[in-house]
Design a protein around this motif. Structure first.
Motif: not given
Length: 133
Positions: A33, A42-43, A46-48
């Motif tokens: 993160e 990280r990409s 997803g968002p979480s």
């Protein structure tokens, strides 16, 4: 990889059990993160990162000879099949490995044990690649 012959302790016991595996996984996702060098890795998450964090912890727990939490919750890991929806190439593999190496170092995993784990992690991460470079 689960069973080791250090007085017949499992890798889970040798590494320090639940607390150490949890610390390692939490640090892995914190680094993913926070550190720009892991942006590509990280990409793909997803968002979480919460679900991925929980699943990696459960998987490593069983893989290291501790409680088989992943299989109890989700069935057989089927790692390659479960990762097929995500584009994983050499860059993603290398970022995953670098992030895990850094996490293990940060939580104080012994150098010899880190090397052994990284050899196993490399084999699995390399096998997970599913896109051409």
């Amino acid at each position: 990889m689960a069973a080791m012959t250090e007085e017949s302790k499992t890798l889970y016991e040798v590494i320090g059990g639940e607390a150490r595996v949890r610390a390692m996984v939490d640090r892995f996702y914190d680094l993913m993160e926070l550190e720009p060098e892991f942006q590509l890795l990280r990409s793909v998450h997803g968002p979480s990162l919460e679900n991925a964090n929980a699943r990696l912890f459960m998987f490593l727990s069983g893989w290291m000879g501790g409680p088989d939490l992943y299989q109890q919750a989700h069935g057989h890991p089927r790692l390659r099949m479960r990762h097929m929806p995500f584009a994983i190439g050499t860059q993603e593999r290398d970022q995953w490995l670098r992030c895990m190496a850094w996490a293990m170092e940060d939580v104080g995993i012994d150098t010899e044990l880190r090397v052994r784990l990284m050899n196993s992690f490399f084999q699995t991460a390399d096998w997970m690649r599913n896109k051409p470079d």
